[in-house]
Design a protein around this motif. Structure first.
Motif, PDB file in Angstrom:
ATOM      1  N   ALA A   1       0.828  -1.212   0.000  1.00 19.31           N
ATOM      2  CA  ALA A   1       0.000   0.000   0.000  1.00 19.31           C
ATOM      3  C   ALA A   1       0.861   1.259   0.000  1.00 19.31           C
ATOM      4  O   ALA A   1       0.591   2.212  -0.750  1.00 19.31           O
ATOM      5  N   SER A   2       1.908   1.272   0.829  1.00 19.39           N
ATOM      6  CA  SER A   2       2.772   2.459   0.875  1.00 19.39           C
ATOM      7  C   SER A   2       3.528   2.635  -0.442  1.00 19.39           C
ATOM      8  O   SER A   2       3.721   3.767  -0.912  1.00 19.39           O
TER       9      SER A   2
ATOM     10  N   HIS B   1       1.180   4.224  -3.001  1.00 16.50           N
ATOM     11  CA  HIS B   1       1.046   5.675  -2.802  1.00 16.50           C
ATOM     12  C   HIS B   1       2.304   6.403  -3.277  1.00 16.50           C
ATOM     13  O   HIS B   1       2.220   7.450  -3.940  1.00 16.50           O
ATOM     14  N   ALA B   2       3.469   5.850  -2.940  1.00 14.99           N
ATOM     15  CA  ALA B   2       4.724   6.506  -3.330  1.00 14.99           C
ATOM     16  C   ALA B   2       4.899   6.526  -4.841  1.00 14.99           C
ATOM     17  O   ALA B   2       5.298   7.552  -5.423  1.00 14.99           O
ATOM     18  N   LEU B   3       4.606   5.392  -5.502  1.00 16.93           N
ATOM     19  CA  LEU B   3       4.773   5.338  -6.950  1.00 16.93           C
ATOM     20  C   LEU B   3       3.741   6.210  -7.654  1.00 16.93           C
ATOM     21  O   LEU B   3       4.037   6.810  -8.692  1.00 16.93           O
ATOM     22  N   ALA B   4       2.518   6.291  -7.098  1.00 14.27           N
ATOM     23  CA  ALA B   4       1.517   7.178  -7.688  1.00 14.27           C
ATOM     24  C   ALA B   4       1.962   8.637  -7.581  1.00 14.27           C
ATOM     25  O   ALA B   4       1.822   9.414  -8.542  1.00 14.27           O
ATOM     26  N   ALA B   5       2.530   9.000  -6.424  1.00 11.07           N
ATOM     27  CA  ALA B   5       3.049  10.358  -6.267  1.00 11.07           C
ATOM     28  C   ALA B   5       4.225  10.603  -7.209  1.00 11.07           C
ATOM     29  O   ALA B   5       4.367  11.695  -7.781  1.00 11.07           O
ATOM     30  N   GLN B   6       5.058   9.576  -7.390  1.00 10.00           N
ATOM     31  CA  GLN B   6       6.193   9.712  -8.300  1.00 10.00           C
ATOM     32  C   GLN B   6       5.737   9.922  -9.730  1.00 10.00           C
ATOM     33  O   GLN B   6       6.276  10.776 -10.452  1.00 10.00           O
ATOM     34  N   GLU B   7       4.737   9.142 -10.161  1.00  7.99           N
ATOM     35  CA  GLU B   7       4.226   9.308 -11.518  1.00  7.99           C
ATOM     36  C   GLU B   7       3.610  10.695 -11.703  1.00  7.99           C
ATOM     37  O   GLU B   7       3.767  11.331 -12.747  1.00  7.99           O
TER      38      GLU B   7
ATOM     39  N   ILE C   1      16.429  -1.870  -9.552  1.00  4.52           N
ATOM     40  CA  ILE C   1      15.811  -3.200  -9.497  1.00  4.52           C
ATOM     41  C   ILE C   1      14.784  -3.271  -8.380  1.00  4.52           C
ATOM     42  O   ILE C   1      13.708  -3.868  -8.546  1.00  4.52           O
ATOM     43  N   ARG C   2      15.076  -2.676  -7.243  1.00  6.64           N
ATOM     44  CA  ARG C   2      14.094  -2.677  -6.157  1.00  6.64           C
ATOM     45  C   ARG C   2      12.839  -1.900  -6.560  1.00  6.64           C
ATOM     46  O   ARG C   2      11.725  -2.271  -6.191  1.00  6.64           O
ATOM     47  N   GLY C   3      13.018  -0.834  -7.332  1.00  7.23           N
ATOM     48  CA  GLY C   3      11.853  -0.121  -7.853  1.00  7.23           C
ATOM     49  C   GLY C   3      11.036  -0.989  -8.796  1.00  7.23           C
ATOM     50  O   GLY C   3       9.798  -0.948  -8.784  1.00  7.23           O
ATOM     51  N   MET C   4      11.720  -1.817  -9.604  1.00  7.45           N
ATOM     52  CA  MET C   4      11.011  -2.746 -10.481  1.00  7.45           C
ATOM     53  C   MET C   4      10.225  -3.771  -9.661  1.00  7.45           C
ATOM     54  O   MET C   4       9.080  -4.110 -10.003  1.00  7.45           O
ATOM     55  N   ARG C   5      10.807  -4.259  -8.583  1.00  5.12           N
ATOM     56  CA  ARG C   5      10.102  -5.233  -7.743  1.00  5.12           C
ATOM     57  C   ARG C   5       8.872  -4.592  -7.086  1.00  5.12           C
ATOM     58  O   ARG C   5       7.819  -5.227  -6.964  1.00  5.12           O
ATOM     59  N   GLU C   6       9.014  -3.362  -6.647  1.00  2.00           N
ATOM     60  CA  GLU C   6       7.876  -2.674  -6.040  1.00  2.00           C
ATOM     61  C   GLU C   6       6.745  -2.491  -7.048  1.00  2.00           C
ATOM     62  O   GLU C   6       5.567  -2.685  -6.723  1.00  2.00           O
ATOM     63  N   ARG C   7       7.093  -2.144  -8.273  1.00  4.26           N
ATOM     64  CA  ARG C   7       6.057  -1.989  -9.296  1.00  4.26           C
ATOM     65  C   ARG C   7       5.385  -3.327  -9.591  1.00  4.26           C
ATOM     66  O   ARG C   7       4.166  -3.382  -9.814  1.00  4.26           O
ATOM     67  N   ALA C   8       6.169  -4.387  -9.622  1.00  4.39           N
ATOM     68  CA  ALA C   8       5.580  -5.706  -9.885  1.00  4.39           C
ATOM     69  C   ALA C   8       4.575  -6.089  -8.803  1.00  4.39           C
ATOM     70  O   ALA C   8       3.512  -6.655  -9.094  1.00  4.39           O
ATOM     71  N   LEU C   9       4.877  -5.753  -7.553  1.00  2.44           N
ATOM     72  CA  LEU C   9       3.968  -6.090  -6.459  1.00  2.44           C
ATOM     73  C   LEU C   9       2.640  -5.359  -6.587  1.00  2.44           C
ATOM     74  O   LEU C   9       1.599  -5.855  -6.124  1.00  2.44           O
ATOM     75  N   LEU C  10       2.648  -4.175  -7.197  1.00  3.52           N
ATOM     76  CA  LEU C  10       1.421  -3.397  -7.307  1.00  3.52           C
ATOM     77  C   LEU C  10       0.357  -4.114  -8.127  1.00  3.52           C
ATOM     78  O   LEU C  10      -0.848  -3.900  -7.919  1.00  3.52           O
ATOM     79  N   ILE C  11       0.766  -4.947  -9.076  1.00  7.87           N
ATOM     80  CA  ILE C  11      -0.202  -5.651  -9.911  1.00  7.87           C
ATOM     81  C   ILE C  11      -0.198  -7.152  -9.621  1.00  7.87           C
ATOM     82  O   ILE C  11      -0.720  -7.939 -10.406  1.00  7.87           O
TER      83      ILE C  11
END
Length: 349
Positions: free
Chosen positions: A143-144, A147-153, A312-322
């Motif tokens: 969840a966090s 929110h962080a990736l949505a703010a980043q986008e 790579i950690r950012g890629m993993r976080e994005r993968a978890l979102l979906i």
């Protein structure tokens, strides 16, 4: 006791099976410390009782004072009791070793790593509570991250608009002004002004490229296939590395969040290849495999990516979102293979 009951209620809320089992037993599970204490006492009591029974029924006798010939018998009996006690305790406390190992390797970006209960009833509550804690932490992390990736986008889109609308337009005005100056300038100054004009034009192109990387307008306007084609073309033009792209034509309908995650993971992978891989060939494929949408990015570079960097950690976080699973295989000297698998429920809109 209150702390144990509170923990039990938290674990039961996360595990319906545990809640049903507790209802069948009709009593709350014992606190882990008390259960472990009772287990050790029972095991030691059984070992000592068994040793006493064996000594009582055996023909062996012990004199007072102890004779030298009786010492080996006592030592053998003591050794057997200690060995039996150690064996029973080791088997009983084995889940604690597994729990410690899981604590050391757990990573909230690699979900699904759980400890299974192998029938140690006294430690079941501890195992269930720890697994429920991991479920809660992974949900909170997801969840966090969302929110962080949505703010980043959102911030990327704002910066891209400012680059395009303000800086881009200002540079365009400068180019037009330079053109008028070049037309009226003396012949000896025109060559120098042409150089300035080309520098401004190159700066304008760079600003537009940065804006496209920050906000993939082609993804919103033309779809994922065209966006990946444009991304691959820009990468090959900037790095000189050819990209072989293969996208299945009859892909299932994808949601906007899934398309954005796919685009960003390909973008980050290509960026890492350009910076670190020393590759001469890249392959990007997107197709359905075994009913699941699978993205692959493969290069023939040097490989050897041992630790996950920020990208790579950012890629993993994005993968978890979906709800997707990202795996990266990077043996030294044999390139890097990035694989993203999206389950059916996440792939469809």
């Amino acid at each position: 006791m209150n702390n144990g009951q509170t923990g039990a209620e938290g674990a039961d809320a996360g595990e319906p099976g545990a809640r049903r089992d507790g209802a069948r037993r009709g009593a709350a599970p014992r606190p882990p410390a008390r259960a472990l204490f009772q287990r050790v006492v029972v095991i030691n009591g059984l070992v000592f009782a068994l040793g006493t029974l064996v000594l009582a029924l055996s023909p062996a006798t012990v004199s007072s004072p102890v004779l030298l010939a009786e010492v080996p018998v006592l030592l053998v009996g003591l050794a057997l009791m200690l060995a039996a006690n150690a064996l029973l305790l080791r088997r009983s406390l084995a889940p604690l070793d597994a729990l410690t190992a899981l604590m050391q390797r757990v990573d909230l970006l690699r979900t699904g790593d759980r400890l299974t209960d192998s029938g140690h009833s006294d430690l079941t509550h501890l195992i269930d509570t720890f697994n429920a804690m991991l479920d809660r932490l992974e949900a909170e992390r997801s969840a966090s991250s969302a929110h962080a990736l949505a703010a980043q986008e959102g911030e990327r889109q704002r910066i891209a608009r400012e680059l395009h609308d303000e800086i881009g337009q200002s540079l365009t005005v400068v180019l037009l002004g330079l053109k008028r100056v070049v037309d009226r300038a003396p012949e000896e100054l025109r060559e120098e002004l042409h150089g300035v004009q080309e520098t401004v034009r190159a700066s304008l192109d760079e600003v537009r490229q940065v804006a496209r990387r920050l906000r993939p307008g082609v993804l919103e306007d033309l779809g994922l296939h065209s966006a990946l084609s444009a991304l691959s073309s820009d990468f090959s033009q900037m790095s000189g590395i050819p990209v072989t792209k293969s996208v299945q034509p009859d892909l299932p309908a994808l949601g906007a969040d899934v398309e954005l995650v796919l685009y960003r993971i390909v973008q980050e992978s290509l960026t890492n290849i350009a910076r670190h891989a020393r590759a001469t060939r890249v392959e990007v494929s997107l197709a359905t495999e075994d009913g699941r949408l699978t993205l692959r990015i493969t290069d023939n570079g040097r490989g050897g990516a041992v630790q996950d960097g920020a990208g790579i950690r950012g890629m993993r976080e994005r993968a978890l979102l979906i709800g997707a699973r990202l795996t990266i295989d990077s043996p030294p000297g044999d390139g890097t293979r990035v694989r993203l698998v999206i389950p059916d429920r996440s792939a469809t809109s």
